[in-house]
Design a protein around this motif. Structure first.
Motif, PDB file in Angstrom:
ATOM      1  N   VAL A   1       0.805  -1.334   0.279  1.00 45.73           N
ATOM      2  CA  VAL A   1       0.002   0.051  -0.107  1.00 45.73           C
ATOM      3  C   VAL A   1       0.828   1.258  -0.002  1.00 45.73           C
ATOM      4  CG1 VAL A   1      -1.782   1.257   1.473  1.00 45.73           C
ATOM      5  CG2 VAL A   1      -1.931  -1.152   1.066  1.00 45.73           C
ATOM      6  N   VAL A   2       2.044   1.300   0.845  1.00 49.80           N
ATOM      7  CA  VAL A   2       2.824   2.474   0.767  1.00 49.80           C
ATOM      8  C   VAL A   2       3.727   2.576  -0.418  1.00 49.80           C
ATOM      9  CG1 VAL A   2       4.830   3.206   1.875  1.00 49.80           C
ATOM     10  CG2 VAL A   2       3.144   2.225   3.495  1.00 49.80           C
ATOM     11  N   ARG A   3       4.000   1.416  -0.987  1.00 56.61           N
ATOM     12  CA  ARG A   3       4.812   1.790  -2.242  1.00 56.61           C
ATOM     13  C   ARG A   3       3.859   2.135  -3.345  1.00 56.61           C
ATOM     14  NH1 ARG A   3       6.452  -3.000  -2.542  1.00 56.61           N
ATOM     15  NH2 ARG A   3       8.811  -2.953  -1.622  1.00 56.61           N
ATOM     16  N   ALA A   4       2.517   1.790  -3.402  1.00 59.66           N
ATOM     17  CA  ALA A   4       1.552   2.078  -4.459  1.00 59.66           C
ATOM     18  C   ALA A   4       1.300   3.659  -4.342  1.00 59.66           C
ATOM     19  CB  ALA A   4       0.427   1.288  -4.329  1.00 59.66           C
ATOM     20  N   GLY A   5       1.222   3.944  -2.743  1.00 57.12           N
ATOM     21  CA  GLY A   5       0.843   5.442  -2.550  1.00 57.12           C
ATOM     22  C   GLY A   5       1.888   6.306  -2.793  1.00 57.12           C
ATOM     23  N   ALA A   6       3.090   5.851  -2.744  1.00 56.06           N
ATOM     24  CA  ALA A   6       4.314   6.588  -3.137  1.00 56.06           C
ATOM     25  C   ALA A   6       4.259   6.832  -4.660  1.00 56.06           C
ATOM     26  CB  ALA A   6       5.844   6.056  -2.582  1.00 56.06           C
ATOM     27  N   VAL A   7       4.251   6.029  -5.355  1.00 61.69           N
ATOM     28  CA  VAL A   7       4.288   5.785  -6.867  1.00 61.69           C
ATOM     29  C   VAL A   7       3.351   6.681  -7.341  1.00 61.69           C
ATOM     30  CG1 VAL A   7       3.906   4.433  -8.988  1.00 61.69           C
ATOM     31  CG2 VAL A   7       5.393   3.554  -7.017  1.00 61.69           C
ATOM     32  N   LEU A   8       1.979   6.765  -6.920  1.00 58.75           N
ATOM     33  CA  LEU A   8       0.938   7.504  -7.378  1.00 58.75           C
ATOM     34  C   LEU A   8       1.214   8.986  -7.043  1.00 58.75           C
ATOM     35  CD1 LEU A   8      -1.980   7.250  -8.413  1.00 58.75           C
ATOM     36  CD2 LEU A   8      -2.959   7.125  -6.291  1.00 58.75           C
ATOM     37  N   ALA A   9       1.642   9.142  -5.794  1.00 60.83           N
ATOM     38  CA  ALA A   9       1.984  10.758  -5.335  1.00 60.83           C
ATOM     39  C   ALA A   9       3.153  11.384  -6.243  1.00 60.83           C
ATOM     40  CB  ALA A   9       2.262  10.622  -3.836  1.00 60.83           C
ATOM     41  N   ALA A  10       4.172  10.417  -6.608  1.00 61.63           N
ATOM     42  CA  ALA A  10       5.243  10.839  -7.736  1.00 61.63           C
ATOM     43  C   ALA A  10       4.672  11.112  -8.783  1.00 61.63           C
ATOM     44  CB  ALA A  10       6.173   9.870  -7.790  1.00 61.63           C
TER      45      ALA A  10
ATOM     46  N   ALA B   1      -4.133  16.827 -11.121  1.00 63.33           N
ATOM     47  CA  ALA B   1      -2.975  16.320 -10.698  1.00 63.33           C
ATOM     48  C   ALA B   1      -2.815  16.344  -9.161  1.00 63.33           C
ATOM     49  CB  ALA B   1      -1.624  17.216 -11.159  1.00 63.33           C
ATOM     50  N   PHE B   2      -3.263  17.381  -8.585  1.00 66.33           N
ATOM     51  CA  PHE B   2      -3.142  17.682  -7.035  1.00 66.33           C
ATOM     52  C   PHE B   2      -4.194  16.605  -6.459  1.00 66.33           C
ATOM     53  CE2 PHE B   2      -1.450  21.741  -7.927  1.00 66.33           C
ATOM     54  CZ  PHE B   2      -0.255  21.833  -7.189  1.00 66.33           C
ATOM     55  N   THR B   3      -5.344  16.214  -7.248  1.00 68.75           N
ATOM     56  CA  THR B   3      -6.350  15.316  -6.763  1.00 68.75           C
ATOM     57  C   THR B   3      -5.486  13.899  -6.718  1.00 68.75           C
ATOM     58  OG1 THR B   3      -8.112  16.450  -7.774  1.00 68.75           O
ATOM     59  CG2 THR B   3      -8.514  14.317  -7.319  1.00 68.75           C
ATOM     60  N   VAL B   4      -4.669  13.483  -7.719  1.00 68.97           N
ATOM     61  CA  VAL B   4      -4.248  12.175  -7.548  1.00 68.97           C
ATOM     62  C   VAL B   4      -3.144  12.249  -6.374  1.00 68.97           C
ATOM     63  CG1 VAL B   4      -2.342  11.079  -8.904  1.00 68.97           C
ATOM     64  CG2 VAL B   4      -4.153  11.766 -10.135  1.00 68.97           C
ATOM     65  N   LEU B   5      -2.443  13.324  -6.197  1.00 68.95           N
ATOM     66  CA  LEU B   5      -1.817  13.430  -5.141  1.00 68.95           C
ATOM     67  C   LEU B   5      -2.292  13.082  -3.770  1.00 68.95           C
ATOM     68  CD1 LEU B   5       0.408  16.639  -5.823  1.00 68.95           C
ATOM     69  CD2 LEU B   5       1.456  14.493  -5.007  1.00 68.95           C
ATOM     70  N   GLY B   6      -3.533  13.480  -3.497  1.00 69.29           N
ATOM     71  CA  GLY B   6      -4.039  13.310  -2.428  1.00 69.29           C
ATOM     72  C   GLY B   6      -4.198  11.765  -2.098  1.00 69.29           C
ATOM     73  N   LEU B   7      -4.775  11.017  -2.946  1.00 72.37           N
ATOM     74  CA  LEU B   7      -4.695   9.562  -2.928  1.00 72.37           C
ATOM     75  C   LEU B   7      -3.570   9.047  -2.768  1.00 72.37           C
ATOM     76  CD1 LEU B   7      -7.186   8.798  -6.111  1.00 72.37           C
ATOM     77  CD2 LEU B   7      -7.909   8.631  -3.351  1.00 72.37           C
ATOM     78  N   GLY B   8      -2.459   9.442  -3.172  1.00 73.20           N
ATOM     79  CA  GLY B   8      -1.161   8.891  -2.997  1.00 73.20           C
ATOM     80  C   GLY B   8      -0.592   9.363  -1.875  1.00 73.20           C
ATOM     81  N   LEU B   9      -0.486  10.528  -1.149  1.00 71.50           N
ATOM     82  CA  LEU B   9      -0.047  10.814   0.050  1.00 71.50           C
ATOM     83  C   LEU B   9      -0.832  10.177   1.163  1.00 71.50           C
ATOM     84  CD1 LEU B   9       1.458  14.446  -0.671  1.00 71.50           C
ATOM     85  CD2 LEU B   9       2.799  12.291  -0.307  1.00 71.50           C
ATOM     86  N   SER B  10      -1.924  10.201   1.009  1.00 68.15           N
ATOM     87  CA  SER B  10      -2.738   9.683   1.985  1.00 68.15           C
ATOM     88  C   SER B  10      -2.587   8.586   3.015  1.00 68.15           C
ATOM     89  CB  SER B  10      -4.351   9.413   1.728  1.00 68.15           C
ATOM     90  OG  SER B  10      -4.459   8.583   0.889  1.00 68.15           O
ATOM     91  N   VAL B  11      -1.983   7.492   2.254  1.00 69.62           N
ATOM     92  CA  VAL B  11      -1.522   6.287   2.983  1.00 69.62           C
ATOM     93  C   VAL B  11      -0.364   6.313   3.896  1.00 69.62           C
ATOM     94  CG1 VAL B  11      -3.413   4.933   1.476  1.00 69.62           C
ATOM     95  CG2 VAL B  11      -0.635   5.165   1.041  1.00 69.62           C
ATOM     96  N   ILE B  12       0.557   7.327   3.432  1.00 70.97           N
ATOM     97  CA  ILE B  12       2.156   7.126   3.912  1.00 70.97           C
ATOM     98  C   ILE B  12       2.221   7.146   5.189  1.00 70.97           C
ATOM     99  CG2 ILE B  12       4.335   7.964   3.665  1.00 70.97           C
ATOM    100  CD1 ILE B  12       3.685   8.516   0.580  1.00 70.97           C
ATOM    101  N   VAL B  13       1.633   8.694   5.795  1.00 70.30           N
ATOM    102  CA  VAL B  13       1.809   8.907   6.959  1.00 70.30           C
ATOM    103  C   VAL B  13       1.144   8.005   8.231  1.00 70.30           C
ATOM    104  CG1 VAL B  13       1.361  10.826   8.884  1.00 70.30           C
ATOM    105  CG2 VAL B  13       2.268  11.479   6.896  1.00 70.30           C
ATOM    106  N   PRO B  14      -0.032   7.506   7.972  1.00 71.18           N
ATOM    107  CA  PRO B  14      -0.564   6.674   9.075  1.00 71.18           C
ATOM    108  C   PRO B  14       0.204   5.318   9.059  1.00 71.18           C
ATOM    109  CG  PRO B  14      -2.446   7.809   7.748  1.00 71.18           C
ATOM    110  CD  PRO B  14      -0.995   7.887   7.062  1.00 71.18           C
ATOM    111  N   GLN B  15       0.671   4.808   7.815  1.00 73.45           N
ATOM    112  CA  GLN B  15       1.269   3.414   8.058  1.00 73.45           C
ATOM    113  C   GLN B  15       2.633   3.650   8.432  1.00 73.45           C
ATOM    114  OE1 GLN B  15       0.280   0.421   7.383  1.00 73.45           O
ATOM    115  NE2 GLN B  15      -1.615   1.771   7.634  1.00 73.45           N
TER     116      GLN B  15
END
Length: 398
Positions: free
Chosen positions: A272-281, A299-313
């Motif tokens: 999940v973190v790997r996918a989020g990082a790639v999506l944010a990039a 693009a900023f909308t896509v960023l939200g989906l990607g970055l959203s999972v990183i901090v909690p995990q």
């Protein structure tokens, strides 16, 4: 510990995350109003703003020492009302020193609150035996949307800061304090490696997660501080359209966190973190090459989906890495939340002025992409929670 107690503990902690999201959004979205009220110059404003995360980082470090003697639930119970009262103090003063005192109190209390809140989240997730951490941060995102909406209402109706903040504080401060009676303090895990059990968390093991936390908040602060300016100055949007990217980012952050726990349970945290990082990039790359304002918003909308999972995990991974001393690990990791916040905005601004804002967006892109290399720090695919097992949903785990 019964299921009923756990459910109440989970609900009350989620409400605490929500309240914190409201409070923080009310502060940051009314910064122009705070500047006008106190006559803070453009040169002095960055010092005031930097003082908040610096003091919060210091308080997070101190919280590590406090929770060795006092339960994290007690720290959270008392720090959350102080955060709200400090917010009200920001709106009530009329002299520069009053703003300094109120913002200082906000920074110190928010550091203790963030650390203790995530400590409780990590320990409760360990007790549940399945991923629930993203749900807490989804509540924070929902609070951020609510707080930003309330700030818009206050600005639209030309309410003073005090009258904008007062109803929120009057309602949420007692509600949060009453809800704190159901907080659940977890116990250190009995399993884990030798380094994970007793003693202070080894920084060399925590370092990859600290870097991930920093990079994630550099990305987040880039969006919160520069998305409107980028859309208006670089992509030529109207002033109204320039307000859309951050709102879209917050909504997709909420959506990503709302479903993220399911992804962790099925695929594992590292996937999940790997996918989020790639999506944010990919989001940052699309921002950098966007030919129009609407592409930039997407693009900023896509960023939200990607970055959203990183901090909690990242918080959850620290708890899994040091199951015998997760409170200390979370407190230290939380400091890098503020490091990323401090570094991100000035970094992008300096690069934008010296080079170009399109080029500046590539820097957080690269930093977020580095997270992919550290994904193994979040646990194996088989360990969907990280403890090698997952308890049934309906069981007395006491």
């Amino acid at each position: 510990m019964t299921d009923a107690l756990l459910r109440r503990g989970r609900g009350s902690l989620a409400f605490s995350f929500f309240v914190q999201g409201v409070a923080f959004a009310l502060l940051v979205t009314r910064i122009p109003g705070i500047q006008d009220r106190y006559g803070i110059s453009d040169g002095l404003l960055p010092l005031f703003l930097a003082a908040v995360p610096i003091l919060a980082g210091a308080a997070s470090v101190a919280t590590e020492k406090v929770v060795a003697r006092v339960a994290p639930s007690r720290v959270l119970r008392w720090s959350q009302p102080v955060v709200l009262l400090a917010l009200l103090g920001v709106g009530a003063g009329d002299a520069l020193w009053m703003a300094a005192v109120a913002l200082g109190a906000f920074g110190l209390s928010v550091g203790a609150l963030d650390a203790s809140m995530n400590m409780l989240g990590v320990s409760l997730q360990r007790t549940y035996g399945r991923s629930i951490m993203l749900g807490f941060h989804a509540a924070y995102s929902l609070g951020g949307i609510a707080g930003a909406s309330l700030a818009w209402v206050g600005a639209h109706w030309h309410l003073s800061l005090f009258w904008s903040y007062l109803p929120v504080v009057v309602v949420l401060a007692p509600a949060a304090y009453l809800g704190s009676r159901w907080y659940v303090d977890g116990k250190p895990a009995a399993d884990g490696g030798a380094e994970a059990k007793g003693g202070s968390p080894a920084f060399r093991l925590l370092l990859p997660l600290c870097l991930v936390m920093t990079f994630a908040y550099i990305g987040d602060s880039t969006v919160s501080n520069w998305s409107a300016k980028y859309l208006q100055d670089v992509l030529g949007s109207s002033e109204e359209a320039a307000t859309v990217p951050y709102n879209a980012y917050m909504v997709t952050t909420l959506l990503g966190r709302a479903v993220g726990d399911l992804g962790v349970r099925y695929f594992g945290a590292s996937v999940v973190v790997r996918a989020g990082a790639v999506l944010a990039a990919c989001g940052f790359a699309l921002v950098a090459v966007a030919p129009s304002a609407w592409v930039g918003i997407a693009a900023f909308t896509v960023l939200g989906l990607g970055l959203s999972v990183i901090v909690p995990q990242t918080f959850a991974a620290a708890g899994r890495l040091f199951p015998g001393n997760s409170d200390a690990a979370v407190a230290r990791l939380n400091v890098f939340n503020y490091v990323g916040f401090l570094v991100g905005s000035p970094l992008v601004g300096a690069l934008g002025d010296a080079w170009s804002y399109r080029g500046a967006m590539l820097v957080p892109m690269v930093l977020v992409l580095v997270t992919v290399a550290y994904a193994t720090s979040f646990g194996s695919r088989e360990a969907r929670y990280g403890g090698g097992h997952e308890r049934p949903r309906t069981v007395d785990v006491g």
